[in-house]
Motif scaffolding. Structure first.
Motif, mmCIF file in Angstrom:
data_model
loop_
_atom_site.group_PDB
_atom_site.id
_atom_site.type_symbol
_atom_site.label_atom_id
_atom_site.label_comp_id
_atom_site.label_asym_id
_atom_site.label_seq_id
_atom_site.Cartn_x
_atom_site.Cartn_y
_atom_site.Cartn_z
ATOM 1 N N ALA A 26 -7.392 1.202 -7.973
ATOM 2 C CA ALA A 26 -7.128 2.566 -7.519
ATOM 3 C C ALA A 26 -5.678 2.959 -7.708
ATOM 4 O O ALA A 26 -5.310 4.101 -7.435
ATOM 5 C CB ALA A 26 -7.509 2.711 -6.047
ATOM 6 N N LYS A 27 -4.851 2.023 -8.185
ATOM 7 C CA LYS A 27 -3.453 2.277 -8.508
ATOM 8 C C LYS A 27 -2.573 2.578 -7.305
ATOM 9 O O LYS A 27 -1.366 2.787 -7.487
ATOM 10 C CB LYS A 27 -3.311 3.435 -9.518
ATOM 11 C CG LYS A 27 -4.085 3.244 -10.802
ATOM 12 C CD LYS A 27 -3.482 2.158 -11.663
ATOM 13 C CE LYS A 27 -4.184 2.076 -13.010
ATOM 14 N NZ LYS A 27 -3.703 0.951 -13.814
ATOM 15 N N ASN A 28 -3.131 2.626 -6.101
ATOM 16 C CA ASN A 28 -2.273 2.914 -4.959
ATOM 17 C C ASN A 28 -1.891 1.655 -4.187
ATOM 18 O O ASN A 28 -1.328 1.738 -3.100
ATOM 19 C CB ASN A 28 -2.932 3.914 -4.015
ATOM 20 C CG ASN A 28 -4.207 3.368 -3.406
ATOM 21 O OD1 ASN A 28 -4.793 2.432 -3.911
ATOM 22 N ND2 ASN A 28 -4.619 3.959 -2.302
ATOM 23 N N THR A 29 -2.229 0.495 -4.744
ATOM 24 C CA THR A 29 -1.854 -0.772 -4.130
ATOM 25 C C THR A 29 -1.335 -1.706 -5.210
ATOM 26 O O THR A 29 -1.871 -1.750 -6.310
ATOM 27 C CB THR A 29 -3.054 -1.433 -3.426
ATOM 28 O OG1 THR A 29 -3.612 -0.520 -2.484
ATOM 29 C CG2 THR A 29 -2.617 -2.692 -2.679
ATOM 30 N N ALA A 40 0.846 -1.190 0.000
ATOM 31 C CA ALA A 40 0.000 0.000 0.000
ATOM 32 C C ALA A 40 0.878 1.236 0.000
ATOM 33 O O ALA A 40 1.831 1.323 0.780
ATOM 34 C CB ALA A 40 -0.918 -0.008 1.212
ATOM 35 N N ALA A 41 0.550 2.166 -0.860
ATOM 36 C CA ALA A 41 1.407 3.331 -1.033
ATOM 37 C C ALA A 41 0.658 4.611 -0.771
ATOM 38 O O ALA A 41 -0.543 4.717 -1.006
ATOM 39 C CB ALA A 41 1.967 3.357 -2.439
ATOM 40 N N SER A 42 1.382 5.594 -0.290
ATOM 41 C CA SER A 42 0.846 6.940 -0.168
ATOM 42 C C SER A 42 1.788 7.877 -0.896
ATOM 43 O O SER A 42 2.967 7.616 -1.044
ATOM 44 C CB SER A 42 0.724 7.348 1.297
ATOM 45 O OG SER A 42 1.991 7.326 1.922
ATOM 46 N N GLY A 43 1.256 8.997 -1.348
ATOM 47 C CA GLY A 43 2.063 9.923 -2.123
ATOM 48 C C GLY A 43 1.344 10.229 -3.419
ATOM 49 O O GLY A 43 0.879 9.323 -4.101
#
Length: 122
Positions: free
Chosen positions: A75-78, A23-26
């Motif tokens: 959602a491209k953030n995972t 899981a990413a943030s940014g």
């Protein structure tokens, strides 16, 4: 700045399956190639799989081809890595990482997660 958190590791018998998540943030995460690396005790950290920022291209270590599948969430953030037919030699700490450079080159990865342990018993 990109922050990465891995999950999904655990203990599994040989032949079993696990799915790792990163899981990413940014805000710019979707522009990064994402890779999975692993490091077993006493060994170098090695490339396992990667997916391009668009999701159109994937790359695998030869020994995991046909068993592991990397994908990006809607959602491209995972980013996920489905691991099937696990073997004792897959035992390692697995790290996800983000790169704007070559997907296979460890030195091109700028951001790293803390890792998740995968243990495969025989």
């Amino acid at each position: 700045q990109v922050q990465l958190v891995e999950s999904g590791g655990g203990l599994v018998q040989a032949g079993g399956s696990l799915r790792l998540s990163c899981a990413a943030s940014g805000r710019t995460f979707s522009t990064y190639n994402i890779g999975w690396f692993r490091q077993a005790p006493g060994k170098e950290r090695e490339f396992v799989a990667a997916i391009s920022w668009s999701g159109d291209s994937t790359y695998y270590l030869d020994s995991v081809k046909g068993r592991f599948t990397i994908s990006r969430g809607n959602a491209k953030n995972t980013v996920y890595m489905q691991m099937n037919s696990l073997k004792p030699e897959d035992t390692a700490v697995y790290y996800c990482a983000a790169s704007l450079g070559s997907p296979r080159v460890r030195g091109d990865y700028n951001y790293w997660g803390q890792g998740t342990q995968v243990t495969v018993s025989s």
